[in-house]
Every structure is written in C-alpha cells, then in structure tokens.
Design a protein around this motif. Sequence first.
Motif, mmCIF file in Angstrom:
data_model
loop_
_atom_site.group_PDB
_atom_site.id
_atom_site.type_symbol
_atom_site.label_atom_id
_atom_site.label_comp_id
_atom_site.label_asym_id
_atom_site.label_seq_id
_atom_site.Cartn_x
_atom_site.Cartn_y
_atom_site.Cartn_z
ATOM 1 N N GLU A 188 -35.430 31.139 -57.477
ATOM 2 C CA GLU A 188 -36.312 30.390 -58.373
ATOM 3 C C GLU A 188 -37.669 30.113 -57.733
ATOM 4 O O GLU A 188 -38.702 30.128 -58.415
ATOM 5 N N THR A 329 -33.971 39.092 -62.953
ATOM 6 C CA THR A 329 -33.016 37.985 -62.935
ATOM 7 C C THR A 329 -33.479 36.924 -61.932
ATOM 8 O O THR A 329 -33.760 37.237 -60.770
ATOM 9 N N LEU A 331 -32.402 33.521 -60.001
ATOM 10 C CA LEU A 331 -31.225 32.745 -59.614
ATOM 11 C C LEU A 331 -31.656 31.313 -59.305
ATOM 12 O O LEU A 331 -32.416 31.079 -58.354
ATOM 13 N N GLU A 334 -26.543 27.840 -59.446
ATOM 14 C CA GLU A 334 -25.423 28.642 -59.939
ATOM 15 C C GLU A 334 -25.770 29.417 -61.206
ATOM 16 O O GLU A 334 -24.973 30.218 -61.677
ATOM 17 N N ARG A 335 -26.935 29.166 -61.761
ATOM 18 C CA ARG A 335 -27.301 29.784 -63.043
ATOM 19 C C ARG A 335 -28.243 30.969 -62.847
ATOM 20 O O ARG A 335 -28.984 31.035 -61.864
ATOM 21 N N ARG A 336 -28.190 31.874 -63.814
ATOM 22 C CA ARG A 336 -29.052 33.044 -63.807
ATOM 23 C C ARG A 336 -29.851 33.088 -65.101
ATOM 24 O O ARG A 336 -29.320 32.836 -66.179
ATOM 25 N N TYR A 337 -31.109 33.412 -64.983
ATOM 26 C CA TYR A 337 -31.984 33.508 -66.145
ATOM 27 C C TYR A 337 -32.770 34.813 -66.080
ATOM 28 O O TYR A 337 -32.968 35.379 -65.006
ATOM 29 N N LYS A 445 -30.756 29.439 -76.861
ATOM 30 C CA LYS A 445 -30.116 28.666 -75.809
ATOM 31 C C LYS A 445 -28.824 28.061 -76.347
ATOM 32 O O LYS A 445 -28.824 27.336 -77.341
ATOM 33 N N GLY A 448 -26.703 25.497 -72.458
ATOM 34 C CA GLY A 448 -27.345 25.657 -71.158
ATOM 35 C C GLY A 448 -27.552 27.084 -70.697
ATOM 36 O O GLY A 448 -28.133 27.310 -69.637
ATOM 37 N N ILE A 449 -27.089 28.053 -71.477
ATOM 38 C CA ILE A 449 -27.329 29.456 -71.116
ATOM 39 C C ILE A 449 -28.077 30.143 -72.249
ATOM 40 O O ILE A 449 -28.129 29.643 -73.379
ATOM 41 N N TYR A 450 -28.662 31.298 -71.942
ATOM 42 C CA TYR A 450 -29.452 32.014 -72.930
ATOM 43 C C TYR A 450 -28.681 33.221 -73.465
ATOM 44 O O TYR A 450 -28.026 33.940 -72.716
#
Length: 459
Positions: A188, A329, A331, A334-337, A445, A448-450
């Motif tokens: 990030e 991607t 990071l 723990e989340r990936r966007y 969304k 919390g995820i896309y």
Amino acid sequence: MSGDKIIRDPIYYDIHIKDSEMSLIDTLEFQRLRNIKQTGLTYMVYPSATHTRFEHSIGAMHIAGEVSKGLKGVDCDLIRIAALLHDIGHPPFSHSLEIRGYNHEYYTRKIVKKMDIENYSPREVIDVLQYKGPEGSLIGGDIDIDRIDYLLRDSYHTGVAYGSIDYNRLIKCIVLFEDNKPKLGILEKGVVAAESLLIARYQMYSSVYMHPTSRISETMLKNAVIYGIEEGLFEVRDLSKMDDIDLISILRDSEGESNKLIKMLDRRKLFKNVLVVRYNELSPYEKWILINLGEEEIRRIEEELSEKFNTTVFLDIPPYPKISEHRITVLAGERRYRLDEISPLAKNLKWAYMKSWDVRLYSPPDRYKELREKIDSTKLKEILLQFRDRCMESPILDILRREDRIRGRGKLLSIVKERGLSESEFLNELQKLIFSGLIREEVVKVRGIYRYDYSALEG
C-alpha cells in the motif's frame, strides 16, 4: 561483484555484468540489437531518440536484478538472463514492423532455443519468457521490469519532461504473492510510486508514442516493407535476422513502390494527415470493428479509398491501449485491491487513455489540400459496415446480452470457459469490449471487498 564487468548507463550509471551474461551479450544475435532503434521512427520528431534495443535489454536486466533481490523464491540469475534476452527477436525498427503475422516473442523463443546459456537450459529461460513461475511474473505481470526501463529510457532520449518514475521506491514496494499462481503486487505504501508510473506512461503515450508525425512515418515504413515482401525482396521471417541498416539498404536498392516510400522518408517528404476520426466520434460498434480488422481487411479499405480518389491512401489504426497497470494488485494488510479501486487518479487515467486513441487517414503531400476537402468520416464509416457481421462475433457479448448482468468476473470467466475461451483470450476480449463501449464494468463494494459486475450496453 568484484569480478564483474561494468557498463556505464545514463539512467542507472554503473550496471554490473557477470561473465555468464557477457557471453550472451557478445553473441551475434544480441549484438544485432545495437542497430535496432527502440522507438522506431520517433527520431523523425525527437532527433535524439536513436537509442536501441541493446541498451534497453541491458537496462531491463538491471531492473530485474534489483527487483528480484527483495523477493523470496525468485532465481535472480535466471530472471536477469530472461530480461536480457526478452527482446532478442525484435524486427528492425522494433514494434513498427510487427506485420504480416510477425511476432517478436515467437522469434525470441526460437533464437533462445539455440543459445548456449551457462547454468541454465534454453527451456528454463523460455518458460520465464512465457510468464511461467515466479520469475515469469516479473516479465509479464501488470507491473513489469520492461515497462519501467523503457519509460525511463525513452523519456531521457526524447528529451521530453515526462516519464519521471520514482522507480527506486516502486521496486522496493513490489512483492510476490500467491493467487492460484505467483503474481506481482505492490504494498500500500507504494501506491504513489505506482501512480507515477501511470502518469509517465500516459504522458509518453500521448506526446511521444502517438505523435502524429511518428505515426505517419511508421505507416509509410510499414507499407514500404509490405511492398518489399510482395516484390520478393525478402520474406517476413528474414526480419528476425535483419537490423535497421540491412532493411533500409535493401529498400533503397530496390525498385517499385517500396523504393518510392523509403526515398520519401529519406527526404522527410511525408504523407499528410487528411482525416482524423476521434474516439468520441465513433460508435461502440465502429470502434469494435476497427480494432478487430486484420491487415488484409485494412488493405481492402485502403484500396477502395485509393481507387475512389485515384491516389495512394493509408489507413492508420493504432492498437487499442492496453492499460494493465491499472489492474496492479495492492496489498493492504490482509486485503487485496486493484489499483483503480483505491486510486481516483488510476481510474480517471484509464478513460484518458481511451479518449486519446484515434484513427487517421494519410495521402501523398501533393494531394493533401484537394483530398482534405473531399474526405470525411462518413465514407470510412460506410466502408466499415461491410465488416460488421464478421467482426461482431463475441462470446462475452452474446452471454451478457442473454444474461443482462453478471455479478463477478470469476462467474463471467467460468461461463466463457464453457464456450471454449482460455483465460488469456477472455481477458483480451474483455478489454476490447470495455474499450469499445459495448459493455460496462462496474466496481461494487460488497462487505469490504470489491466485485466486478458486467452488463451489455446498446451500441
């Protein structure tokens, strides 16, 4: 590193070269790259843009080594060799002459297969060049070492004030993670550095790579080579052994149309732009047809227009912009966007890329004033209609018209695979459909995820 040789480079200063790498650099196949210009005929506009595939390949090797230092499970020596050899199959003037089915990646593999590589088999290097394993993700990922070097190098040699990338920060933030297969991403804290890559590429795309004079020059060169092939001067496969000097010499010593065009380029007596049809002036169907036309179909359109106006006319349809960096991607814990999910800049630049794309028509300079008054986009659009039925075939579009809306890219991919498309074919066709405006991609969304939802649009 004490026993390494050092190559001085204007971008990275000292590049250390190992003996095993030097033995590859000294081969005839690699030395050919000294005489293949990195940016084709861009030097017709930017006189100092005479840098070659030779120094770009060495620069890509350097970046590959720097990136791989921080990645566990990556063979640093293997990725350096693969990066060094990744462009060895380029034709003269680089991408300008990827014509008549010529594919530089195919010829790269063919050349590498016959090379003697210390500590590695040709098959191991070819696997990396085909994007296999963790090393392959550095060569062909959404963010790759090739792109970092050519943006820095092309900016330097053209002298433009673009192409600035915080590459030291960027390469320190690159990480490797598992997503069914090894994949590159960024931390990030590297988002701003990734945005600098996006800005650099957009500015170079619009001001350098798509410069009108470069496009005209390269269209003339491309057609001179096509005429040369038709005149029996050489075959397509011969381009893998020729450099810029070989090619120009053959065309200058020839007769016929190929000679006429190369002599015009020698005198910088260029064709003129008589028609520009911009992205927003085309319907989604027209854009889709244009980016799916093959060389023979483009030739038929040119012949029809040339016959109508009694002069040679060239149609220039650039490849649609593949903007994979927006899919990087990120990071975050723990989340990936995806980068364009969390970066408004990335999201907006994607549309700016698309809208800078256009189609152009060129005529000889002595007919420019006359034809500029006679030609408009209506005639071109009428000709395109004859290709509509063939070009409109699209499994993805058929599915979305039937299903109305599909929630999630994974679900769409699974349906498309049942129709026989591979994942790479799916991604390529999906990009083209989004570019054309025939389908809509919406980011939703959910907890919390896309999620990516798709629906067909009316053309």
